[in-house]
Design a protein around this motif. Structure first.
Motif, PDB file in Angstrom:
ATOM      1  N   SER A   1       0.828  -1.206   0.000  1.00  0.00           N
ATOM      2  CA  SER A   1       0.000   0.000   0.000  1.00  0.00           C
ATOM      3  C   SER A   1       0.861   1.253   0.000  1.00  0.00           C
ATOM      4  O   SER A   1       0.604   2.198  -0.753  1.00  0.00           O
ATOM      5  N   ARG A   2       1.892   1.258   0.810  1.00  0.00           N
ATOM      6  CA  ARG A   2       2.810   2.417   0.858  1.00  0.00           C
ATOM      7  C   ARG A   2       3.454   2.657  -0.499  1.00  0.00           C
ATOM      8  O   ARG A   2       3.703   3.795  -0.875  1.00  0.00           O
ATOM      9  N   SER A   3       3.721   1.581  -1.220  1.00  0.00           N
ATOM     10  CA  SER A   3       4.391   1.710  -2.524  1.00  0.00           C
ATOM     11  C   SER A   3       3.407   2.099  -3.627  1.00  0.00           C
ATOM     12  O   SER A   3       3.820   2.371  -4.755  1.00  0.00           O
ATOM     13  N   LYS A   4       2.113   2.094  -3.300  1.00  0.00           N
ATOM     14  CA  LYS A   4       1.051   2.440  -4.265  1.00  0.00           C
ATOM     15  C   LYS A   4       1.050   1.520  -5.486  1.00  0.00           C
ATOM     16  O   LYS A   4       0.720   1.928  -6.586  1.00  0.00           O
ATOM     17  N   ASN A   5       1.436   0.276  -5.266  1.00  0.00           N
ATOM     18  CA  ASN A   5       1.415  -0.721  -6.325  1.00  0.00           C
ATOM     19  C   ASN A   5       0.178  -1.592  -6.103  1.00  0.00           C
ATOM     20  O   ASN A   5       0.202  -2.559  -5.337  1.00  0.00           O
ATOM     21  N   ASN A   6      -0.927  -1.220  -6.763  1.00  0.00           N
ATOM     22  CA  ASN A   6      -2.179  -1.940  -6.564  1.00  0.00           C
ATOM     23  C   ASN A   6      -2.132  -3.368  -7.096  1.00  0.00           C
ATOM     24  O   ASN A   6      -2.827  -4.240  -6.580  1.00  0.00           O
ATOM     25  N   VAL A   7      -1.319  -3.608  -8.095  1.00  0.00           N
ATOM     26  CA  VAL A   7      -1.179  -4.973  -8.614  1.00  0.00           C
ATOM     27  C   VAL A   7      -0.644  -5.883  -7.512  1.00  0.00           C
ATOM     28  O   VAL A   7      -1.184  -6.964  -7.245  1.00  0.00           O
ATOM     29  N   ALA A   8       0.411  -5.439  -6.837  1.00  0.00           N
ATOM     30  CA  ALA A   8       0.995  -6.222  -5.745  1.00  0.00           C
ATOM     31  C   ALA A   8       0.027  -6.306  -4.567  1.00  0.00           C
ATOM     32  O   ALA A   8      -0.148  -7.377  -3.969  1.00  0.00           O
ATOM     33  N   TYR A   9      -0.590  -5.188  -4.238  1.00  0.00           N
ATOM     34  CA  TYR A   9      -1.526  -5.155  -3.110  1.00  0.00           C
ATOM     35  C   TYR A   9      -2.660  -6.164  -3.322  1.00  0.00           C
ATOM     36  O   TYR A   9      -2.963  -6.970  -2.444  1.00  0.00           O
ATOM     37  N   LEU A  10      -3.268  -6.132  -4.494  1.00  0.00           N
ATOM     38  CA  LEU A  10      -4.364  -7.073  -4.788  1.00  0.00           C
ATOM     39  C   LEU A  10      -3.877  -8.519  -4.819  1.00  0.00           C
ATOM     40  O   LEU A  10      -4.557  -9.430  -4.341  1.00  0.00           O
ATOM     41  N   HIS A  11      -2.683  -8.722  -5.386  1.00  0.00           N
ATOM     42  CA  HIS A  11      -2.119 -10.077  -5.425  1.00  0.00           C
ATOM     43  C   HIS A  11      -2.014 -10.657  -4.014  1.00  0.00           C
ATOM     44  O   HIS A  11      -2.433 -11.800  -3.759  1.00  0.00           O
ATOM     45  N   PHE A  12      -1.468  -9.870  -3.085  1.00  0.00           N
ATOM     46  CA  PHE A  12      -1.264 -10.390  -1.739  1.00  0.00           C
ATOM     47  C   PHE A  12      -2.549 -10.408  -0.911  1.00  0.00           C
ATOM     48  O   PHE A  12      -2.686 -11.245  -0.010  1.00  0.00           O
ATOM     49  N   LEU A  13      -3.511  -9.538  -1.216  1.00  0.00           N
ATOM     50  CA  LEU A  13      -4.830  -9.662  -0.576  1.00  0.00           C
ATOM     51  C   LEU A  13      -5.461 -10.991  -0.956  1.00  0.00           C
ATOM     52  O   LEU A  13      -5.974 -11.722  -0.099  1.00  0.00           O
ATOM     53  N   ARG A  14      -5.432 -11.291  -2.245  1.00  0.00           N
ATOM     54  CA  ARG A  14      -6.022 -12.559  -2.713  1.00  0.00           C
ATOM     55  C   ARG A  14      -5.271 -13.757  -2.135  1.00  0.00           C
ATOM     56  O   ARG A  14      -5.883 -14.761  -1.748  1.00  0.00           O
ATOM     57  N   ARG A  15      -3.969 -13.636  -2.090  1.00  0.00           N
ATOM     58  CA  ARG A  15      -3.174 -14.732  -1.532  1.00  0.00           C
ATOM     59  C   ARG A  15      -3.495 -14.923  -0.048  1.00  0.00           C
ATOM     60  O   ARG A  15      -3.611 -16.061   0.417  1.00  0.00           O
ATOM     61  N   SER A  16      -3.660 -13.830   0.683  1.00  0.00           N
ATOM     62  CA  SER A  16      -3.990 -13.955   2.117  1.00  0.00           C
ATOM     63  C   SER A  16      -5.341 -14.629   2.294  1.00  0.00           C
ATOM     64  O   SER A  16      -5.500 -15.482   3.177  1.00  0.00           O
ATOM     65  N   ALA A  17      -6.327 -14.264   1.476  1.00  0.00           N
ATOM     66  CA  ALA A  17      -7.645 -14.903   1.570  1.00  0.00           C
ATOM     67  C   ALA A  17      -7.550 -16.385   1.234  1.00  0.00           C
ATOM     68  O   ALA A  17      -8.236 -17.213   1.846  1.00  0.00           O
ATOM     69  N   ASN A  18      -6.704 -16.729   0.276  1.00  0.00           N
ATOM     70  CA  ASN A  18      -6.541 -18.117  -0.135  1.00  0.00           C
ATOM     71  C   ASN A  18      -5.778 -18.938   0.906  1.00  0.00           C
ATOM     72  O   ASN A  18      -6.191 -20.035   1.282  1.00  0.00           O
ATOM     73  N   GLU A  19      -4.666 -18.392   1.387  1.00  0.00           N
ATOM     74  CA  GLU A  19      -3.820 -19.149   2.320  1.00  0.00           C
ATOM     75  C   GLU A  19      -4.374 -19.174   3.740  1.00  0.00           C
ATOM     76  O   GLU A  19      -4.001 -20.046   4.522  1.00  0.00           O
ATOM     77  N   MET A  20      -5.223 -18.212   4.069  1.00  0.00           N
ATOM     78  CA  MET A  20      -5.811 -18.189   5.408  1.00  0.00           C
ATOM     79  C   MET A  20      -7.337 -18.259   5.277  1.00  0.00           C
ATOM     80  O   MET A  20      -8.076 -17.553   5.949  1.00  0.00           O
ATOM     81  N   SER A  21      -7.779 -19.148   4.390  1.00  0.00           N
ATOM     82  CA  SER A  21      -9.197 -19.253   4.052  1.00  0.00           C
ATOM     83  C   SER A  21     -10.070 -19.744   5.193  1.00  0.00           C
ATOM     84  O   SER A  21     -11.288 -19.717   5.092  1.00  0.00           O
ATOM     85  N   ASP A  22      -9.468 -20.163   6.291  1.00  0.00           N
ATOM     86  CA  ASP A  22     -10.247 -20.591   7.455  1.00  0.00           C
ATOM     87  C   ASP A  22     -10.352 -19.491   8.508  1.00  0.00           C
ATOM     88  O   ASP A  22     -10.894 -19.705   9.586  1.00  0.00           O
ATOM     89  N   ASP A  23      -9.853 -18.299   8.197  1.00  0.00           N
ATOM     90  CA  ASP A  23      -9.836 -17.193   9.149  1.00  0.00           C
ATOM     91  C   ASP A  23     -10.791 -16.088   8.700  1.00  0.00           C
ATOM     92  O   ASP A  23     -10.528 -15.404   7.708  1.00  0.00           O
TER      93      ASP A  23
END
Length: 190
Positions: free
Chosen positions: A61-83
């Protein structure tokens, strides 16, 4: 598991890395993002992921790179899908950053409510987040789902949940939801 001292070292290191840019598959990013990405790829357990994802998302977010931000948001939802918190947070972030991902954000927010109900924790938190996302995306069928989930929580007390929230009520168009249901929820604020 990442110890408290290792976590403090990571925090110290990322500050110094922000000024150096590296090329990645997600575009140019501060070295701090690359460093946390590597740490995440080598995380040994969910406890480490729970510590690293917020740091990584903050750096994206600080880097203002929305591609990276969205990538890691999706990855967090996928890898922590039980949370429910991880899934709910990813849904909200996706809804704010990528309005074209409306269906994905709503599906994740709804998934968080279902997880919360199944785990008997964070139900009010997740349902309130669903309502906020649905209002942002003008998806009133999901507003109704969220209000219904909150009303079903009347009398439920959990150690791990938020209280009822009412700050969004004035944003709801009463002609687009069941007015009786909305009035019952509004009455809980009194």
């Amino acid at each position: 598991m990442i110890s408290d001292s290792e976590y403090q070292d990571i925090m110290k290191n990322i500050g110094a890395m922000r000024n150096e840019t590296v090329d990645t598959s997600l575009g140019p990013l501060p070295k701090s993002v690359e460093f946390l990405w590597i740490c995440l790829d080598h995380a040994k357990d969910d406890a480490d992921r729970r510590k690293l994802f917020p740091l990584l998302l903050r750096e994206c977010s600080r880097s203002k790179n929305n591609v990276a931000y969205l990538h890691f948001l999706r990855r967090s939802a996928n890898e922590m899908s039980d949370d429910p918190i991880a899934v709910s947070g990813a849904a909200y972030g996706i809804a704010i950053v990528d309005l074209s991902a409306k269906h994905e954000a709503l599906a994740l927010a709804n998934q968080a409510v279902k997880l919360a109900l199944a785990q008997d924790r964070l139900v009010k938190h997740s349902a309130t987040n669903l309502i906020r996302i649905a209002l942002l995306l003008d998806a009133y069928d999901y507003v109704s789902l969220g209000i219904s989930a909150l009303l079903n929580e009347r009398g439920a007390i959990r150690a791990e949940d938020s209280s009822y929230q009412f700050d969004f009520l004035d944003k709801i168009d009463p002609d687009r939801v069941d007015r009786r249901m909305l009035d019952v929820y509004r009455a809980l604020s009194k």
